[in-house]
Design a protein around this motif. Structure first.
Motif, PDB file in Angstrom:
ATOM      1  N   SER B  95       0.825  -1.200   0.000  1.00  0.00           N
ATOM      2  CA  SER B  95       0.000   0.000   0.000  1.00  0.00           C
ATOM      3  C   SER B  95       0.857   1.247   0.000  1.00  0.00           C
ATOM      4  CB  SER B  95      -0.929   0.003   1.209  1.00  0.00           C
ATOM      5  OG  SER B  95      -0.158   0.072   2.404  1.00  0.00           O
ATOM      6  N   GLY B  96       2.137   1.090   0.398  1.00  0.00           N
ATOM      7  CA  GLY B  96       3.073   2.186   0.238  1.00  0.00           C
ATOM      8  C   GLY B  96       3.363   3.016   1.461  1.00  0.00           C
ATOM      9  N   THR B  97       2.687   2.775   2.571  1.00  0.00           N
ATOM     10  CA  THR B  97       3.047   3.538   3.761  1.00  0.00           C
ATOM     11  C   THR B  97       4.421   3.090   4.249  1.00  0.00           C
ATOM     12  OG1 THR B  97       1.873   1.944   5.139  1.00  0.00           O
ATOM     13  CG2 THR B  97       0.670   3.904   4.435  1.00  0.00           C
ATOM     14  N   GLU B  98       5.029   3.921   5.053  1.00  0.00           N
ATOM     15  CA  GLU B  98       6.438   3.703   5.384  1.00  0.00           C
ATOM     16  C   GLU B  98       6.718   2.358   6.022  1.00  0.00           C
ATOM     17  OE1 GLU B  98       8.406   8.059   6.118  1.00  0.00           O
ATOM     18  OE2 GLU B  98       7.453   7.043   7.794  1.00  0.00           O
ATOM     19  N   ASN B  99       5.830   1.929   6.902  1.00  0.00           N
ATOM     20  CA  ASN B  99       6.108   0.682   7.598  1.00  0.00           C
ATOM     21  C   ASN B  99       5.293  -0.486   7.069  1.00  0.00           C
ATOM     22  OD1 ASN B  99       3.583   1.351   8.453  1.00  0.00           O
ATOM     23  ND2 ASN B  99       4.126   1.610  10.600  1.00  0.00           N
ATOM     24  N   GLU B 100       4.805  -0.350   5.860  1.00  0.00           N
ATOM     25  CA  GLU B 100       3.938  -1.384   5.331  1.00  0.00           C
ATOM     26  C   GLU B 100       4.736  -2.533   4.752  1.00  0.00           C
ATOM     27  OE1 GLU B 100       0.386  -1.398   5.659  1.00  0.00           O
ATOM     28  OE2 GLU B 100       1.151  -3.425   5.310  1.00  0.00           O
ATOM     29  N   LYS B 101       4.220  -3.718   4.944  1.00  0.00           N
ATOM     30  CA  LYS B 101       4.917  -4.897   4.466  1.00  0.00           C
ATOM     31  C   LYS B 101       4.640  -5.111   2.992  1.00  0.00           C
ATOM     32  CE  LYS B 101       1.190  -8.118   5.585  1.00  0.00           C
ATOM     33  NZ  LYS B 101       0.825  -9.316   6.390  1.00  0.00           N
ATOM     34  N   LEU B 102       5.453  -5.977   2.407  1.00  0.00           N
ATOM     35  CA  LEU B 102       5.268  -6.406   1.029  1.00  0.00           C
ATOM     36  C   LEU B 102       4.500  -7.723   1.002  1.00  0.00           C
ATOM     37  CD1 LEU B 102       8.855  -5.822  -0.400  1.00  0.00           C
ATOM     38  CD2 LEU B 102       6.851  -4.366  -0.728  1.00  0.00           C
ATOM     39  N   PHE B 103       3.629  -7.849   0.013  1.00  0.00           N
ATOM     40  CA  PHE B 103       2.975  -9.122  -0.290  1.00  0.00           C
ATOM     41  C   PHE B 103       3.594  -9.657  -1.576  1.00  0.00           C
ATOM     42  CE2 PHE B 103      -0.385  -8.944   2.819  1.00  0.00           C
ATOM     43  CZ  PHE B 103      -0.592  -7.597   3.020  1.00  0.00           C
ATOM     44  N   PHE B 104       3.961 -10.930  -1.561  1.00  0.00           N
ATOM     45  CA  PHE B 104       4.680 -11.499  -2.683  1.00  0.00           C
ATOM     46  C   PHE B 104       3.836 -12.477  -3.481  1.00  0.00           C
ATOM     47  CE2 PHE B 104       9.097 -10.200  -2.434  1.00  0.00           C
ATOM     48  CZ  PHE B 104       9.154  -9.625  -1.174  1.00  0.00           C
ATOM     49  N   GLY B 105       4.090 -12.510  -4.801  1.00  0.00           N
ATOM     50  CA  GLY B 105       3.565 -13.569  -5.628  1.00  0.00           C
ATOM     51  C   GLY B 105       4.372 -14.835  -5.440  1.00  0.00           C
ATOM     52  N   SER B 106       3.990 -15.882  -6.180  1.00  0.00           N
ATOM     53  CA  SER B 106       4.638 -17.180  -6.028  1.00  0.00           C
ATOM     54  C   SER B 106       5.902 -17.340  -6.861  1.00  0.00           C
ATOM     55  CB  SER B 106       3.654 -18.293  -6.392  1.00  0.00           C
ATOM     56  OG  SER B 106       2.545 -18.269  -5.510  1.00  0.00           O
ATOM     57  N   GLY B 107       6.188 -16.366  -7.717  1.00  0.00           N
ATOM     58  CA  GLY B 107       7.439 -16.385  -8.451  1.00  0.00           C
ATOM     59  C   GLY B 107       7.326 -16.990  -9.839  1.00  0.00           C
ATOM     60  N   THR B 108       8.269 -16.587 -10.693  1.00  0.00           N
ATOM     61  CA  THR B 108       8.417 -17.145 -12.041  1.00  0.00           C
ATOM     62  C   THR B 108       9.844 -17.641 -12.188  1.00  0.00           C
ATOM     63  OG1 THR B 108       6.766 -15.697 -13.068  1.00  0.00           O
ATOM     64  CG2 THR B 108       8.449 -16.651 -14.508  1.00  0.00           C
ATOM     65  N   GLN B 109       9.990 -18.920 -12.493  1.00  0.00           N
ATOM     66  CA  GLN B 109      11.318 -19.491 -12.744  1.00  0.00           C
ATOM     67  C   GLN B 109      11.627 -19.317 -14.218  1.00  0.00           C
ATOM     68  OE1 GLN B 109      13.838 -21.356 -10.729  1.00  0.00           O
ATOM     69  NE2 GLN B 109      14.820 -20.639 -12.600  1.00  0.00           N
ATOM     70  N   LEU B 110      12.631 -18.501 -14.525  1.00  0.00           N
ATOM     71  CA  LEU B 110      13.023 -18.239 -15.909  1.00  0.00           C
ATOM     72  C   LEU B 110      14.395 -18.838 -16.182  1.00  0.00           C
ATOM     73  CD1 LEU B 110      12.578 -16.793 -18.643  1.00  0.00           C
ATOM     74  CD2 LEU B 110      13.767 -14.820 -17.653  1.00  0.00           C
ATOM     75  N   SER B 111      14.474 -19.628 -17.222  1.00  0.00           N
ATOM     76  CA  SER B 111      15.753 -20.196 -17.651  1.00  0.00           C
ATOM     77  C   SER B 111      16.059 -19.710 -19.058  1.00  0.00           C
ATOM     78  CB  SER B 111      15.698 -21.725 -17.643  1.00  0.00           C
ATOM     79  OG  SER B 111      15.469 -22.205 -16.321  1.00  0.00           O
ATOM     80  N   VAL B 112      17.234 -19.103 -19.219  1.00  0.00           N
ATOM     81  CA  VAL B 112      17.659 -18.608 -20.524  1.00  0.00           C
ATOM     82  C   VAL B 112      18.825 -19.474 -20.994  1.00  0.00           C
ATOM     83  CG1 VAL B 112      18.448 -16.629 -21.848  1.00  0.00           C
ATOM     84  CG2 VAL B 112      16.977 -16.282 -19.850  1.00  0.00           C
ATOM     85  N   LEU B 113      18.605 -20.203 -22.078  1.00  0.00           N
ATOM     86  CA  LEU B 113      19.612 -21.164 -22.546  1.00  0.00           C
ATOM     87  C   LEU B 113      20.454 -20.602 -23.692  1.00  0.00           C
ATOM     88  CD1 LEU B 113      17.314 -24.317 -22.526  1.00  0.00           C
ATOM     89  CD2 LEU B 113      18.745 -23.411 -20.686  1.00  0.00           C
TER      90      LEU B 113
END
Lengths: 115, 113
Positions: B95-113
């Motif tokens: 939400s952006g307030t100074e002491n506000e926590k972050l909520f995270f997504g589950s992530g994307t695993q990217l492999s570049v070959l």
């Protein structure tokens, strides 16, 4: 520049033993400090946070952390570790006081729990 | 749990190809972030957004661009993927307030070959 240091890359603790994970920060003013936990294959989840007041803060899952300004530390503790606590733990500074609402993370400490 | 969806969850691509990762939120939070996670480095901020069409660089922004045309969507683009961009990418919101926590997504695993 603001920074966060977690001196221990990994720690192994016996189930039922106490735990302390170390975190040191570098910031000129009073920091906003966080501990997050990441289980394998998951995103991060907030354990606890400190931004003012009582320097001993309680979090979820029985964790607590103590802010010590004189040592620039915010160590995470748990009196008795459970096997389900095995995960990676991240200390963080911000947002707000890192400039531009950016949260800065330490490199993480991986906790192994042995039976 | 906060409503954050990252897509795709896994992607394998070849060096030199463009790649776009999507983050979608249903929380109406103002701030959105892209981090990459690499062993020994923790999470490093790539770009963040503080509103529609308002973005700024993080500490590892080279080779990445972002766009935010709607509050709910934040896109991360690798214009020409390199092997050094193989990583796990996390989107986060707050939400952006100074002491506000972050909520995270589950992530994307990217492999570049």
């Amino acid at each position: 520049a603001q920074s966060v240091t977690q001196p221990d890359i990994h720690i192994t603790v016996s189930e039922g033993a106490s735990l302390e994970l170390r975190c040191n920060y570098s910031y000129g003013a009073t920091p906003y400090l966080f501990w997050y936990v990441q289980s394998p294959g998951q995103g991060l989840q907030l354990l606890l946070k400190y931004f003012s007041g009582d320097t001993l803060v309680q979090g979820i899952k029985g964790f607590e952390a103590e802010f010590k300004r004189s040592q620039s530390s915010f160590n995470l503790r748990k009196p008795s570790v459970h096997w389900s606590d095995a995960a990676e733990y991240f200390c963080a500074v911000g947002p707000g006081n890192t400039g531009g609402f950016k949260t800065i993370f330490g490199a993480g400490t991986r906790l192994f729990v042995k039976a | 749990d906060a409503g954050i969806t990252q897509s795709p969850r896994h992607k394998v691509t070849e060096t030199g190809t463009p790649v776009t990762l999507r983050c979608h939120q249903t929380e109406n939070h103002r701030y959105m972030y892209w981090y990459r996670q690499d062993p020994g480095h923790g999470l490093r901020l790539i770009h963040y957004s503080y509103g529609v069409k308002d973005t700024d660089k993080g500490e590892v922004s080279d080779g990445y661009s972002v766009s935010r045309s709607k509050t709910e969507d934040f896109l991360l683009t690798l214009e020409s993927a390199t092997s050094s961009q193989t990583s796990v990418y996390f989107c986060a919101i707050s939400s952006g307030t100074e002491n506000e926590k972050l909520f995270f997504g589950s992530g994307t695993q990217l492999s570049v070959l």
